[in-house]
Write an enzyme that holds these catalytic residues in place. Structure first.
Site, PDB file in Angstrom:
ATOM      1  N   ILE A  30      -7.372 -71.406 -42.953  1.00 52.23           N
ATOM      2  CA  ILE A  30      -6.867 -70.637 -44.086  1.00 52.23           C
ATOM      3  C   ILE A  30      -6.230 -69.330 -43.639  1.00 52.23           C
ATOM      4  O   ILE A  30      -5.318 -68.822 -44.287  1.00 52.23           O
ATOM      5  CB  ILE A  30      -7.972 -70.369 -45.132  1.00 52.23           C
TER       6      ILE A  30
ATOM      7  N   ASN B  10     -11.174 -62.026 -41.943  1.00 52.19           N
ATOM      8  CA  ASN B  10     -11.059 -63.454 -42.194  1.00 52.19           C
ATOM      9  C   ASN B  10     -11.893 -64.329 -41.260  1.00 52.19           C
ATOM     10  O   ASN B  10     -12.409 -65.363 -41.669  1.00 52.19           O
ATOM     11  CB  ASN B  10      -9.575 -63.850 -42.089  1.00 52.19           C
TER      12      ASN B  10
ATOM     13  N   SER C 262     -16.237 -64.047 -47.613  1.00 53.13           N
ATOM     14  CA  SER C 262     -17.623 -64.495 -47.675  1.00 53.13           C
ATOM     15  C   SER C 262     -17.591 -66.000 -47.917  1.00 53.13           C
ATOM     16  O   SER C 262     -16.720 -66.699 -47.409  1.00 53.13           O
ATOM     17  CB  SER C 262     -18.388 -63.746 -48.761  1.00 53.13           C
TER      18      SER C 262
ATOM     19  N   TYR D 177     -26.811 -68.336 -42.018  1.00 53.14           N
ATOM     20  CA  TYR D 177     -25.426 -68.257 -42.493  1.00 53.14           C
ATOM     21  C   TYR D 177     -25.386 -67.554 -43.849  1.00 53.14           C
ATOM     22  O   TYR D 177     -24.544 -66.666 -44.091  1.00 53.14           O
ATOM     23  CB  TYR D 177     -24.844 -69.661 -42.599  1.00 53.14           C
TER      24      TYR D 177
ATOM     25  N   LYS E  91     -23.423 -64.100 -44.956  1.00 54.52           N
ATOM     26  CA  LYS E  91     -22.427 -64.114 -46.024  1.00 54.52           C
ATOM     27  C   LYS E  91     -22.839 -63.238 -47.204  1.00 54.52           C
ATOM     28  O   LYS E  91     -21.992 -62.653 -47.885  1.00 54.52           O
ATOM     29  CB  LYS E  91     -22.166 -65.553 -46.477  1.00 54.52           C
TER      30      LYS E  91
END
Length: 332
Positions: free
Chosen positions: A34, A119, A173, A204, A208
């Protein structure tokens, strides 16, 4: 499936002339996935883009591919807009000592920064402690970007009072922040509980969640900057799943699960970039009404978990990490 009729259209965002306007963006990890499409659209809109990555050859190859794709799209649509510029900055998120060096390299070339996009990231990897003393996912996804952002805030603020557009900080996130099923204190980020196949996702989630908390604190401490957290979506065939696709025994149910997720709720890499692009470019977003928001797939405003949204927890995450970076000799 996400309602794609509500997805952000990058073509609706302003186009700039790099000679006249000089809109500057810095993004980490934009040579694949992305991030690649985020860079492509920024470039198409005339931004001066600095891509901070570890391997120069991969970044330069991405630049070549992005320029070719940009020309293809321009020729196809017939619309002529000034293209931006692409520059490489070296950073290794596994080594915090490279962060101030990356900032120094950037500041040797630019006097201002309009958009910072944090990112780069990793997901669901085995437990490992970095040379800097953090759990791997926590450092790569959060701490390195925390340090990078703090060291670039003076540059982001430089023209904030006089610029027509507010400076922006975009933090990627994930809906995976919900794996942090309760409040974990920041010092618990090294959690190493059996079985690892389960608790890697909790770690994880902790990382986040910290990113969303970071954005909440940024919006309060620096109201002149528009700070937004982003969930890009469940990305079709993302490389972030690769670790689980290769483990004997686990790889078969993992592949089945990821394939099912892709078919039911997955979006392409380009669609996944739309949330970041809206946070970075949409002029309708302002610090007064949108600061600290959480934007999900396609650029639709959503709500994070109660743990991630809790101001007390966010302040705790900020303060603990500031002190830890100071202990390691970093200026924050």
């Amino acid at each position: 499936m996400p309602d794609k009729s509500k997805f952000f259209d990058p073509a609706s965002a302003p186009y700039y002339d790099p000679v006249v306007d000089r809109k500057v963006a810095l993004i980490t990890g934009g040579n694949t996935g992305i991030g690649w499409y985020t860079v492509l659209h920024l470039y198409l809109h005339g931004y001066i883009v600095y891509l901070a990555g570890r391997t120069e050859s991969k970044v330069l190859q991405a630049f070549e591919d992005i320029k070719k794709e940009a020309e293809t799209r321009i020729n196809k649509t017939g619309e002529k807009h000034p293209l931006g510029q692409l520059h490489y900055i070296r950073i290794d998120l596994l080594d915090l000592s490279t962060v101030p060096k990356a900032v120094e390299q950037f500041l040797s070339q630019e006097k201002k920064l309009d958009v910072l996009i944090n990112n780069a990231g990793i997901m669901g990897v085995p437990h490992e402690i970095t040379k800097d003393g953090y759990e791997l996912q926590y450092q790569v996804n959060f701490v390195a970007h925390f340090l990078l952002t703090l060291q670039l805030i003076p540059t982001l603020l430089k023209d904030a009072e006089t610029s027509k557009e507010p400076p922006r900080i975009v933090v990627l996130s994930s809906i995976g922040h919900n794996f942090s099923y309760k409040h974990f204190k920041p010092e618990q980020h090294k959690l190493n509980t059996f079985p690892n196949a389960v608790f890697t996702w909790v770690r994880y989630g902790i990382a986040k969640t910290a990113e969303i908390q970071f954005v909440k604190e940024l919006s309060i401490k620096y109201p002149q900057i528009l700070s937004i957290a982003v969930h890009p979506g469940i990305i079709l065939g993302t490389e972030l799943y690769n670790h689980w696709r290769q483990i004997p025994v686990i790889k078969y149910p993992a592949n089945a699960f990821f394939s099912l997720s892709d078919k039911c709720i997955g979006v392409s890499n380009e669609e996944g970039s739309l949330a970041s692009l809206r946070a970075a470019m949409d002029p309708s977003l302002t610090p007064e009404k949108d600061n600290g928001e959480y934007i999900a797939t396609g650029g639709v405003v959503d709500k994070p978990s109660k743990v991630a949204a809790n101001r007390k927890y966010a302040e705790e995450t900020w303060n603990w990490n500031i002190e830890e970076l100071k202990k390691r000799g970093f200026e924050v």
